[in-house]
Every structure is written in structure tokens, then in C-alpha cells.
Design an enzyme around this catalytic site. Structure first.
Site, short mmCIF file in Angstrom:
data_model
loop_
_atom_site.label_atom_id
_atom_site.label_comp_id
_atom_site.label_asym_id
_atom_site.label_seq_id
_atom_site.Cartn_x
_atom_site.Cartn_y
_atom_site.Cartn_z
N ASN A 1 0.77 -1.26 0.15
CA ASN A 1 0.06 0.12 -0.06
C ASN A 1 0.95 1.28 -0.07
OD1 ASN A 1 0.66 0.89 2.78
ND2 ASN A 1 -0.43 -1.31 2.95
N ARG A 2 0.25 2.40 0.14
CA ARG A 2 1.04 3.63 -0.37
C ARG A 2 1.64 4.25 0.80
NH1 ARG A 2 -0.40 4.54 -5.51
NH2 ARG A 2 -2.42 4.09 -5.95
#
Ligand code: CTP
Length: 405
Positions: A209-210
Site C-alpha cells: 500500500n502507499r
């Protein structure tokens, strides 16, 4: 942004060259910078370099430009003083109240926040005299940073390195913005998770994920400054510098993070789940690289299984005197606002404090700034004003400390 008077004091250590980057850091932000080196600092970096970078004259002695009364005026006009590197000698002279050069005189006059970044050999840092000096300066309200751990001047390694200029800069700016660095967490064990977990598909691919981990790292750094014993459990944060003074445990997946948290949390006073933990992982992580022809089914019909909810586990096992905090990175939708989602999550998770922020459209993840709301179990909703992740971390700690009381 309002331009401030920033004094950068430079003492005579090999890390003096890093002060040049610090000068740049503040001038690029639009601040008015005065560099005040000690005479020994000029053995490492010439006055011309500091003059060119700051755009201001540089002197070391109280007898230069006496008509300007520099030894008093620089300190009086300062909004922030950052001394980097600070040697054992300058710490001792600050404690003793000496005023035998321009830097010590400037420090004695100033009433603004003073941030000191020590850099010296490990033996000097551990010496009882230096320990006592650091203690005294902290008692007097000076923000003394922990040195970084790593290669020193010679072949030796250990604590004593100057942290990277940007690390010093962000902390100093948080101090300038009014963040508290009082030693209010002394004797407390704090465990913080940070970053985004990576769930292996095969040896080269993962689901991620970011999350950058910056908010968790900033929370760890502020906790160290407030005197806590800090353990940081981090996933995919290799590019972030380790907060000096914190113990870093690197993990990869949610399951590894879960194990590390289970190991570290039972005796912790405060646990903060700032990590973006993957809710699901591939049912099978292949031992060899999946091939697009041969293993197409495995890649197009990915089978996922649920990961443990670490925060829920912490709440279930919580000691009465423990504080557990979670994060809620939310996007609003047609039915509910970001805050409504967060309130529901606080109910569901049952933690003491929940930081809610809006994500997506380039917000928060990977950014240097943050904002949002802090929700407490008792129903308070406290707005967290926009600021660097260090400024936000200081606001979060203020609320956690209030909840503890
Ligand atoms: N969290 C956790 N373990 C998980 C998932 C999340 O400990 N397996 C923690 C996060 O670190 C964060 C909080 O739970 O502190 C909320 O995470 P978030 O992903 O926003 O919530 P979810 O539980 O995944 O809820 P939803 O999918 O409904 O948004």
C-alpha cells in the site's frame, strides 16, 4: 510562510560540513539565517562558505562589529537557535554559562527555543560529565537531540553521529511552531508500528500500500525527545532515517508485524498502530517466481486470506493502565463522511484514541504534512491542525498524555 530569525550555531567537529546543508534548509524555506560558528568550527569550514550560504556576515568573537552589539542582538532577535554539531565542549560551556565567544554569548541572551544536535565520539557522549551536562540543559528547557548511531570520524561506529540536516531541521521547525519537548514520557515504554506491510505473492511480487511510515517515525522521534523508551516496528520504510534513540525492528508482512507487536506490547505503557496493515494476504506465497503463462490462474484469480487484526488483539489483551491508539485512513462516500467512518471505526476497534485522516487524491500517504481529528473513547473529537508530520506527532502526544491523566 512567515520568515523567522534563525541562528545556526556551529561547533568544532568533523560534522560541521553538515551545517552548510542545514543553513540551506532554512534559507530555502525563506528564513533569515545567521551562522555563528565557534573559532574551532572554522578549522573545518571557512567563514566564507557560511557567509555565502546565509547571505550574512559571520564572526566568532564578541569583539567583531562592537558598534552593532552583536553579542547581544543576535540572541535577542532570534526566533530559533539550532546548534549543530554541538561538541562536548560547547555543551559544557553552555551549562557553565560562559560567554567567551559569540555563540555562547548569543545562547545566554536568547529566550527562544534552542535545539542542540550533539555529535562526538561515543566515549565522550557516554562520559558522566557529558551525561550530566545534557541532563542539565534539558532541565533548563534546551532541546538536546539524541545523536544518530553509525560511522564516526575514524573507523569506529556507535552513537555520536550528527543526524541528517533535514532530520534536525524538521524537529527544530516543530519547536519553532510551539511543539512541546518536555520530558513528560520519561520511564514510559512506547511501541509504535509504522509503514505499510508487504504480503508476498512470490519471491519478487507483493501486495502493498502507499503508506510511507513518516507519521509513525515522527511519533517515535517526538516520543524519544519526550524521554520515552521507544520501539519502532516498521514495514517498508527503508528510505527513512531511523529516529536517533529509538529501537527499530524491521518486519515485512502483517503476520511478522503481529508477532513483533505481541512480543513488545505486553509491558508497553502506550502502543500506537500507525502502520497500514494489509487486511488480506495471498493464501499461498509461491517459493519460485510465478510465470505469466504457466501460473496465469494463480495471478488472475488470486486467493486471499484475512490477516490478524493487530489493533483488535491489542485492545482485547489491554492492561487497565495501557493506552492503545489506532489510525483510520478514510475516504468519505455517498452515505458517510470521513469523520462518521472514523467514529464507527473507534466503536468497532475499541481503542482509547483514534487518529482519523482523509486519504486519497494525493493526501497524507507519502506526504510530509498531515491533519485530521483525534477521537477519544470518551467521545471527544479534537481537531489536529495542518502541519508537518512532526508537528502533528506533537499534537497527538499532547492528547495521549491528556488521556493518560
Ligand atoms: N490494523 C491492524 N490490523 C489489521 C488492519 C488494521 O492493527 N489487520 C490497524 C491499523 O494499524 C490502524 C487501524 O487498525 O491503526 C485501522 O486500520 P484500517 O485499515 O483503517 O481499518 P480496517 O480494520 O482495515 O477497517 P476497514 O477495512 O473497515 O477500513
Amino acid at each position: 510562510m512567515v520568515s523567522k530569525n534563525v541562528v545556526i550555531g556551529v561547533a568544532g567537529g568533523i560534522a560541521a560540513y553538515k551545517a552548510c546543508h542545514l543553513v540551506r534548509y532554512f534559507t530555502e524555506l525563506g528564513h533569515y539565517v545567521r551562522v555563528v560558528p565557534t573559532a574551532s568550527a572554522l578549522n573545518f569550514i571557512g567563514a566564507a562558505t557560511f557567509e555565502a550560504l546565509s547571505g550574512n556576515p559571520v564572526s566568532t568573537s564578541v569583539f567583531d562589529a562592537v558598534d552593532e552589539v552583536r553579542h547581544v542582538n543576535i540572541g535577542k532577535q532570534a526566533d530559533l537557535i539550532v546548534i549543530a554539531p554541538a561538541t562536548a565542549d560547547i555543551l559544557a560551556r553552555m551549562v557553565a554559562g560562559r560567554a567567551d565567544d559569540l555563540l555562547t554569548a548569543t545562547y545566554l541572551v536568547a529566550t527562544c527555543p534552542v535545539v542542540v544536535a550533539p555529535a562526538m565520539h561515543t566515549e565522550m557522549w557516554h562520559h558522566p560529565a557529558t551525561r550530566a551536562n545534557v541532563e542539565t540543559l534539558r532541565e533548563r528547557g534546551v532541546i538536546v537531540l539524541e545523536p544518530a548511531h553509525g560511522r564516526l570520524t575514524g573507523k569506529d561506529t556507535g552513537p555520536g553521529r550528527l543526524p541528517e540536516p533535514e532530520q534536525i531541521g524538521v524537529v527544530a521547525l516543530a519547536a519553532l511552531a510551539g511543539a512541546s519537548f518536555k520530558r513528560t514520557l520519561e520511564g514510559k515504554k512506547v511501541v509504535i508500528s509504522a509503514g505499510g506491510t508487504q504480503e508476498d505473492l512470490d519471491p519478487v511480487r507483493f501486495l502493498g500500500n502507499r503508506s510511507s511510515g513518516r507519521q509513525g517515525f515522527a511519533l517515535a522521534e517526538i516520543a524519544v525527545h519526550r524521554g520515552a523508551d521507544v520501539t519502532l516496528i516498521a514495514a517498508s520504510t527503508d528510505s527513512l532515517p531511523t529516529p536517533p534513540g529509538a529501537r527499530l525492528i524491521r518486519v515485512g508482512s502483517a503476520v511478522e508485524m503481529h508477532e513483533a507487536i505481541q512480543e513488545e506490547s505486553p509491558d508497553a505503557d502506550i502502543v500506537i498502530m500507525a502502520a497500514a496493515v494489509a487486511d488480506f494476504r495471498p493464501e499461498v506465497a509461491a517459493d519460485v517466481k510465478l510465470k505469466k503463462g504457466k501460473n496465469a490462474d494463480q495471478l488472475t484469480q488470486l486467493q486471499l486470506v484475512e490477516n490478524p487484526d493487530i489493533l483488535a488483539g491489542l485492545v482485547a489483551d489491554k492492561r487497565a493502565d495501557q493506552i492503545i491508539m489506532g489510525f483510520a485512513a478514510e475516504t468519505g462516500d455517498a452515505q458517510h463522511s470521513v469523520l462518521e467512518h472514523a467514529k464507527a471505526k473507534l466503536q468497532r476497534k475499541g481503542c482509547d484514541v483514534l487518529m482519523c485522516n482523509e486519504v486519497g487524491k494525493g493526501k497524507v500517504f507519502g506526504q510530509a504534512t498531515n491533519m485530521g481529528w483525534l477521537l477519544t473513547k470518551t467521545g471527544d473529537v479534537i481537531e489536529v491542525s495542518h502541519g508537518s508530520k512532526f508537528e502533528v506527532a506533537a499534537q497527538i502526544w499532547d492528547v495521549i498524555e491528556q488521556v493518560r491523566e
